[in-house]
Each structure stands twice: as C-alpha cells, then as structure tokens.
Design a protein around this motif. Structure first.
Motif, mmCIF file in Angstrom:
data_model
loop_
_atom_site.group_PDB
_atom_site.id
_atom_site.type_symbol
_atom_site.label_atom_id
_atom_site.label_comp_id
_atom_site.label_asym_id
_atom_site.label_seq_id
_atom_site.Cartn_x
_atom_site.Cartn_y
_atom_site.Cartn_z
ATOM 1 N N ARG A 1 0.916 -1.318 0.191
ATOM 2 C CA ARG A 1 0.128 0.031 -0.024
ATOM 3 C C ARG A 1 0.887 1.020 0.037
ATOM 4 O O ARG A 1 0.707 2.097 -0.657
ATOM 5 C CB ARG A 1 -1.048 0.017 1.124
ATOM 6 N N LEU A 2 1.951 1.081 0.734
ATOM 7 C CA LEU A 2 2.690 2.511 0.776
ATOM 8 C C LEU A 2 3.564 2.601 -0.618
ATOM 9 O O LEU A 2 3.612 3.953 -0.905
ATOM 10 C CB LEU A 2 3.811 2.034 2.100
ATOM 11 N N ARG A 3 4.051 1.462 -1.251
ATOM 12 C CA ARG A 3 4.805 1.917 -2.277
ATOM 13 C C ARG A 3 3.626 2.512 -3.483
ATOM 14 O O ARG A 3 3.839 3.271 -4.247
ATOM 15 C CB ARG A 3 4.933 0.435 -2.983
ATOM 16 N N SER A 4 2.498 1.594 -3.239
ATOM 17 C CA SER A 4 1.202 2.342 -4.180
ATOM 18 C C SER A 4 1.043 3.671 -3.837
ATOM 19 O O SER A 4 0.962 4.503 -4.950
ATOM 20 C CB SER A 4 0.017 1.404 -3.913
ATOM 21 N N LEU A 5 0.864 4.229 -2.683
ATOM 22 C CA LEU A 5 0.618 5.654 -2.448
ATOM 23 C C LEU A 5 1.956 6.415 -2.801
ATOM 24 O O LEU A 5 1.619 7.800 -3.377
ATOM 25 C CB LEU A 5 0.253 5.773 -0.929
ATOM 26 N N ASN A 6 2.866 5.878 -2.932
ATOM 27 C CA ASN A 6 4.241 6.855 -3.100
ATOM 28 C C ASN A 6 4.130 6.891 -4.759
ATOM 29 O O ASN A 6 4.518 7.821 -5.183
ATOM 30 C CB ASN A 6 5.293 6.110 -2.682
ATOM 31 N N SER A 7 3.806 5.710 -5.509
ATOM 32 C CA SER A 7 3.442 5.835 -6.999
ATOM 33 C C SER A 7 2.599 6.950 -7.243
ATOM 34 O O SER A 7 2.718 7.708 -8.043
ATOM 35 C CB SER A 7 3.007 4.725 -7.368
ATOM 36 N N VAL A 8 1.503 7.221 -6.395
ATOM 37 C CA VAL A 8 0.566 8.121 -6.796
ATOM 38 C C VAL A 8 1.033 9.442 -6.309
ATOM 39 O O VAL A 8 0.715 10.322 -7.260
ATOM 40 C CB VAL A 8 -1.015 7.807 -5.792
ATOM 41 N N LEU A 9 1.793 9.703 -5.421
ATOM 42 C CA LEU A 9 2.515 10.973 -5.073
ATOM 43 C C LEU A 9 3.283 11.176 -6.377
ATOM 44 O O LEU A 9 3.693 12.506 -6.591
ATOM 45 C CB LEU A 9 3.086 10.916 -3.685
ATOM 46 N N VAL B 1 2.937 10.492 -9.181
ATOM 47 C CA VAL B 1 2.111 11.070 -10.624
ATOM 48 C C VAL B 1 1.767 12.232 -10.134
ATOM 49 O O VAL B 1 1.507 13.225 -10.920
ATOM 50 C CB VAL B 1 1.182 10.112 -10.686
ATOM 51 N N VAL B 2 0.953 12.606 -8.898
ATOM 52 C CA VAL B 2 0.690 13.971 -8.599
ATOM 53 C C VAL B 2 1.860 14.978 -8.584
ATOM 54 O O VAL B 2 1.572 16.046 -9.178
ATOM 55 C CB VAL B 2 0.289 14.031 -7.030
ATOM 56 N N GLU B 3 3.008 14.634 -8.357
ATOM 57 C CA GLU B 3 4.261 15.742 -8.305
ATOM 58 C C GLU B 3 4.402 15.984 -9.718
ATOM 59 O O GLU B 3 4.735 17.232 -10.168
ATOM 60 C CB GLU B 3 5.345 14.934 -7.568
ATOM 61 N N ALA B 4 4.203 14.943 -10.670
ATOM 62 C CA ALA B 4 4.807 15.003 -12.061
ATOM 63 C C ALA B 4 3.684 15.951 -12.844
ATOM 64 O O ALA B 4 4.003 16.683 -13.647
ATOM 65 C CB ALA B 4 4.838 13.545 -12.779
ATOM 66 N N VAL B 5 2.377 15.579 -12.543
ATOM 67 C CA VAL B 5 1.101 16.520 -13.059
ATOM 68 C C VAL B 5 1.219 17.909 -12.927
ATOM 69 O O VAL B 5 0.982 18.730 -13.382
ATOM 70 C CB VAL B 5 0.054 15.604 -12.977
ATOM 71 N N SER B 6 1.206 17.979 -11.579
ATOM 72 C CA SER B 6 0.865 19.037 -10.809
ATOM 73 C C SER B 6 2.093 20.097 -10.706
ATOM 74 O O SER B 6 1.997 21.371 -10.647
ATOM 75 C CB SER B 6 0.554 19.219 -9.264
ATOM 76 N N GLY B 7 3.309 19.674 -10.903
ATOM 77 C CA GLY B 7 4.459 20.436 -10.874
ATOM 78 C C GLY B 7 4.911 20.649 -9.364
ATOM 79 O O GLY B 7 5.825 21.654 -9.336
ATOM 80 N N PHE B 8 4.208 20.597 -8.403
ATOM 81 C CA PHE B 8 4.619 20.951 -7.095
ATOM 82 C C PHE B 8 5.452 19.694 -6.586
ATOM 83 O O PHE B 8 5.386 18.476 -6.729
ATOM 84 C CB PHE B 8 3.414 20.933 -6.124
ATOM 85 N N ALA B 9 6.324 20.250 -5.671
ATOM 86 C CA ALA B 9 7.214 19.303 -4.967
ATOM 87 C C ALA B 9 6.500 18.717 -3.840
ATOM 88 O O ALA B 9 5.920 19.476 -3.212
ATOM 89 C CB ALA B 9 8.459 19.905 -4.589
ATOM 90 N N VAL B 10 6.285 17.222 -3.864
ATOM 91 C CA VAL B 10 5.830 16.630 -3.071
ATOM 92 C C VAL B 10 6.830 15.771 -2.309
ATOM 93 O O VAL B 10 7.622 14.918 -2.772
ATOM 94 C CB VAL B 10 4.754 15.661 -3.470
ATOM 95 N N ASP B 11 6.659 15.782 -0.757
ATOM 96 C CA ASP B 11 7.640 15.101 0.048
ATOM 97 C C ASP B 11 7.361 13.521 -0.061
ATOM 98 O O ASP B 11 6.621 13.218 0.556
ATOM 99 C CB ASP B 11 7.949 15.536 1.302
#
Length: 154
Positions: free
Chosen positions: A99-107, A109-119
């Motif tokens: 689950r953690l790996r999956s959530l990290n993958s989602v993060l 994708v969100v970082e790549a799409v939004s352009g915001f730096a996500v920790d």
C-alpha cells in the motif's frame, strides 16, 4: 540297658535331651534358629518397605510426567497461536508495504502532473526486510484496540 546300648543311644543323638553335654548345643541351635527367623523377618520387612517406596516413587514420577505432558501440550498450543498471529502480522506488514509503495507511486504521479514538489517518504528497510529489526527510523505508535484490527481491512 547294657552299656553298649547306652553308648549307641547316646551317640545316635536320641539321648541328647537328657545329656547335659548336648543341652548347650541345643540351646545354641534354638537361639540361632530364633536369630535366623528374626533376620528373615527383618529382611522381608526391608524388602516390603523397598517395594512400597518404589511404588510411591513410581506414582510420583507418573504424576510429574502427566504434569509435564500437560505443560508441553499447553506450550505447543501457545506456540501455534503465536505462530499463527505472527504469520498474520507478516501478511499485514507485506500488505501495508505494498500500500505504501502504491501511495508513493500516486504521489509521484501527482508531483509530475501538478509540478509541485511533494515529499515522498522512503520506505524504510525494516518494512522491506522486517527480519532486520530494530527499525530506528520508524517511530510509529502501536495501537492496541479491536478497532485497530478493523482499520487494517479494506
């Protein structure tokens, strides 16, 4: 009686009851017989006591053996319960790691799409390799409640 017959009777032992020379021998024989009987009685009593002691010891050892058997049975049952719980926890740890790996993958994708730096936190080695404990980087509280078990389900 003639003197020859008297000597023959004396030598055959039939006159030993009246002869004072043999009275001492008969007394010693009687005492030895009494002593032997007493010794045999003591020997029988010793043997009987030994048998009784062995029976008591056997009973005690059988009792201890039964108690140890019960303790082994209880320990085996507890081991199986703990082993089962351990297997469940391993499966849950693997599921949470996935689950953690999956959530990290989602993060990512969100970082790549939004352009915001996500920790995006790294997955600790102890999550990937739980047999290498302790895990100093993970300081998560352990929740001990019935609701915690429900929270892990989908």
């Amino acid at each position: 009686m003639s003197p020859a017959i008297q000597r023959q009777a004396a030598s055959s032992g039939s006159g030993s009851d009246t002869d004072p020379r043999y009275a001492n021998v008969d007394e010693r024989k009687r005492k030895r017989m009494i002593s032997n009987r007493e010794s045999a009685r003591r020997s029988r009593m010793r043997k009987q006591k030994q048998v009784e002691d062995l029976v008591k010891e056997t009973t005690q050892l059988q009792k201890e053996n039964a108690q140890l058997g019960q303790q082994i049975e209880v320990s085996g049952l507890r081991f199986r319960e703990i082993d089962s719980a351990n297997n469940i926890m391993r499966a849950q740890a693997m599921e949470l790691t996935d689950r953690l790996r999956s959530l990290n993958s989602v993060l990512e994708v969100v970082e790549a799409v939004s352009g915001f730096a996500v920790d995006i936190p790294e997955i600790p080695d102890c999550m990937l390799e739980p047999w290498k404990l302790p895990c100093p980087t993970m300081q998560l509280p352990i929740i001990a409640s019935a609701a915690a078990g429900d929270a892990l389900k989908y």
